[in-house]
Design a protein around this motif. Sequence first.
Motif, PDB file in Angstrom:
ATOM      1  N   ASP A 364      41.705  36.449  33.353  1.00 53.23           N
ATOM      2  CA  ASP A 364      42.644  35.368  33.682  1.00 53.23           C
ATOM      3  C   ASP A 364      42.977  35.312  35.173  1.00 53.23           C
ATOM      4  O   ASP A 364      43.722  34.452  35.623  1.00 53.23           O
ATOM      5  N   LYS A 365      42.448  36.285  35.938  1.00 52.22           N
ATOM      6  CA  LYS A 365      42.587  36.342  37.400  1.00 52.22           C
ATOM      7  C   LYS A 365      44.027  36.535  37.875  1.00 52.22           C
ATOM      8  O   LYS A 365      44.355  36.218  39.013  1.00 52.22           O
ATOM      9  N   THR A 366      44.874  37.048  37.024  1.00 50.88           N
ATOM     10  CA  THR A 366      46.244  37.326  37.450  1.00 50.88           C
ATOM     11  C   THR A 366      46.286  38.601  38.289  1.00 50.88           C
ATOM     12  O   THR A 366      45.401  39.454  38.208  1.00 50.88           O
ATOM     13  N   VAL A 367      47.327  38.718  39.087  1.00 46.49           N
ATOM     14  CA  VAL A 367      47.549  39.882  39.947  1.00 46.49           C
ATOM     15  C   VAL A 367      48.880  40.505  39.534  1.00 46.49           C
ATOM     16  O   VAL A 367      49.885  39.801  39.365  1.00 46.49           O
ATOM     17  N   SER A 368      48.889  41.815  39.357  1.00 47.16           N
ATOM     18  CA  SER A 368      50.109  42.486  38.921  1.00 47.16           C
ATOM     19  C   SER A 368      51.045  42.707  40.106  1.00 47.16           C
ATOM     20  O   SER A 368      50.644  42.637  41.275  1.00 47.16           O
ATOM     21  N   TRP A 369      52.292  43.000  39.786  1.00 53.04           N
ATOM     22  CA  TRP A 369      53.294  43.294  40.823  1.00 53.04           C
ATOM     23  C   TRP A 369      52.885  44.497  41.677  1.00 53.04           C
ATOM     24  O   TRP A 369      52.888  44.394  42.915  1.00 53.04           O
ATOM     25  N   LEU A 476      61.402  37.629  43.785  1.00 57.18           N
ATOM     26  CA  LEU A 476      60.272  38.266  44.476  1.00 57.18           C
ATOM     27  C   LEU A 476      59.144  38.568  43.508  1.00 57.18           C
ATOM     28  O   LEU A 476      57.961  38.398  43.842  1.00 57.18           O
ATOM     29  N   LEU A 477      59.467  39.007  42.304  1.00 59.04           N
ATOM     30  CA  LEU A 477      58.455  39.271  41.290  1.00 59.04           C
ATOM     31  C   LEU A 477      57.640  38.014  41.010  1.00 59.04           C
ATOM     32  O   LEU A 477      56.398  38.050  40.981  1.00 59.04           O
ATOM     33  N   GLU A 478      58.311  36.890  40.814  1.00 60.96           N
ATOM     34  CA  GLU A 478      57.615  35.633  40.547  1.00 60.96           C
ATOM     35  C   GLU A 478      56.719  35.238  41.716  1.00 60.96           C
ATOM     36  O   GLU A 478      55.557  34.839  41.526  1.00 60.96           O
ATOM     37  N   ILE A 479      57.249  35.320  42.934  1.00 63.05           N
ATOM     38  CA  ILE A 479      56.506  34.858  44.110  1.00 63.05           C
ATOM     39  C   ILE A 479      55.271  35.716  44.352  1.00 63.05           C
ATOM     40  O   ILE A 479      54.162  35.199  44.545  1.00 63.05           O
ATOM     41  N   TYR A 480      55.448  37.033  44.329  1.00 61.13           N
ATOM     42  CA  TYR A 480      54.329  37.927  44.658  1.00 61.13           C
ATOM     43  C   TYR A 480      53.274  37.963  43.565  1.00 61.13           C
ATOM     44  O   TYR A 480      52.137  38.371  43.827  1.00 61.13           O
ATOM     45  N   LYS A 481      53.611  37.544  42.369  1.00 61.90           N
ATOM     46  CA  LYS A 481      52.602  37.446  41.321  1.00 61.90           C
ATOM     47  C   LYS A 481      51.898  36.084  41.347  1.00 61.90           C
ATOM     48  O   LYS A 481      50.678  36.005  41.218  1.00 61.90           O
ATOM     49  N   LEU A 482      52.679  35.015  41.487  1.00 62.65           N
ATOM     50  CA  LEU A 482      52.082  33.684  41.374  1.00 62.65           C
ATOM     51  C   LEU A 482      51.135  33.361  42.519  1.00 62.65           C
ATOM     52  O   LEU A 482      50.032  32.839  42.286  1.00 62.65           O
ATOM     53  N   VAL A 483      51.517  33.652  43.747  1.00 59.37           N
ATOM     54  CA  VAL A 483      50.711  33.211  44.901  1.00 59.37           C
ATOM     55  C   VAL A 483      49.287  33.746  44.835  1.00 59.37           C
ATOM     56  O   VAL A 483      48.322  32.962  44.863  1.00 59.37           O
ATOM     57  N   PRO A 484      49.062  35.068  44.743  1.00 57.15           N
ATOM     58  CA  PRO A 484      47.673  35.533  44.697  1.00 57.15           C
ATOM     59  C   PRO A 484      46.949  35.154  43.409  1.00 57.15           C
ATOM     60  O   PRO A 484      45.734  34.920  43.426  1.00 57.15           O
ATOM     61  N   SER A 485      47.679  35.083  42.306  1.00 58.60           N
ATOM     62  CA  SER A 485      47.040  34.698  41.037  1.00 58.60           C
ATOM     63  C   SER A 485      46.539  33.258  41.114  1.00 58.60           C
ATOM     64  O   SER A 485      45.418  32.953  40.670  1.00 58.60           O
TER      65      SER A 485
END
Length: 523
Positions: A364-369, A476-485
């Motif tokens: 799914d190309k997600t990036v973890s915290w 911060l959790l939302e931002i740092y996960k969503l942008v690279p994902s």
Amino acid sequence: MLVNEILPLLVRYWPVVLISVSLAYLLNNKYWKGLNRYPGHWAAGYSNWWRLWDVSKWNHQWTTIALHREHGDVVRLGPNVLSFSDPRAIKAIYGLNKGVYKSDFYPVQGAVSKGRPLLSLFSTTDEDFHAKYRRCVNNAFAMTSLVNYEPLVNSTLIYWLDRTQELYGNTGKSCNFSLWLQYFAFDVIGELTWSKRLGFVEGNKDVDNILGFLNQFFDYVAPVGQIPILDRILWKNPIILFAQRIGLDKRIHPVTLFALNRSNERAGQVEKIKRFGLSDDEKANPRGIDLLSKFAQASHDHPFMDDDRILSTCTSMIFAGSETTAISLSSVFYFMVKHPYVYSKLMQEIDDAVANGTIESRADKTVSWPEAQKLPYLDAVVQESFRVHPGPGFILERVVPPQGMQILGDFIPGGTIVGCNAWALHRRPEVFGADVDTFRPERWIEASPEKLKEMKAAMLQFGAGARTCIGKNISLLEIYKLVPSFLRRFEIELEHPGAEWKTHNAWFVTQKEFNTRFRPREV
């Protein structure tokens, strides 16, 4: 007897009396407490109506920046209002145990239920009440709790990415990206608070006109908050509130109703947790423990956390949780696409991290915290976005204690409203460099450890001191996960290259006309 003699004179010469009283009022404002020694707009010292008028133009942040650049570190914004742009003032005004408290600007933003204001962590001006309230919910918002919340955020993130591909990536249609990001932020709040997405992303629409209401609400709060007594006349009118209390007026604040309905769906479970606490099975839930459950646990542990405060905290999540996060996400993407070298450099960092195993190559190309924390250029881009376009656009008002206090070497009389505006602070050349009006993430990487500490201390994106935004870590959790994902799955471009967005400062500086197109990305 004296009244009988004076009254006819007042009636006869009422124009003179009216003019004289008005002049006396304005001059008293101008020279009250000796604040006339501070420069500012010529009308600011006479009346708060100037500030209300300027705020109503929806670009007050630029007025504040211009005034500070013209007049220096301290600027008068109203008869009893001073704005400070020197970063040293942050500790003086917002530091712990200073005795300052929030001004009447904040209760204007409070929700109402059954004719009574819902006092929240954000809107209360009572520091003792705030401290007691915060102790009840601190654990729910601590950095250590992010581990529990990541599965909930991930659930909405994956769904949002799939819907982005379905609605925009596969079709080439234009996307109002700021609005689409706000839909994401709203559904994340639903997932985090009630373990249930609220339908914004699924329907690609504003559910129950909540966003429409919030926009109207902040357009009301921003100008009216400059003269808070107006709120007691217009919205929190005592007659209207009394009618609500006795049931004659059954209207309810739409955001309060929204939060109440979501919470009522879980009423039985909440009551059980309040009585017995979270069970071992609930604590071991692999999807994480949502905030409503944690608020109910807080009620079990602290009798102070009653039903009204549970509702108020959920309501605050809606008010602030979607707006500020969506603003920050929009800023990151906007400045990135406006600066192609930044876009290219960030993509290279992400691709290299996948190639060397720093980021797991998920389907799914997600990036973890934890993975996102290992991307220094991503962090620099986010920090620079916070710097150039912080969410709050007004000074964060505080009231000087009765005995007065020293700020930047000056004695400020008790009762004076003081504060800093993030937009002015974030553009201090002696802190951030001569190119403060330029978006340049490299400044965060090139800085020495001492300089980096100074830069971070001057940031007011999330406030400062005891009243720092309690939801900061979740945002911060939302931002740092969503942008690279998102960047792993899509390429992004402006619908009209060279187009500039428009901003709207109604307390929070939202963005408009940020229209984009996406393409699925092939690595």
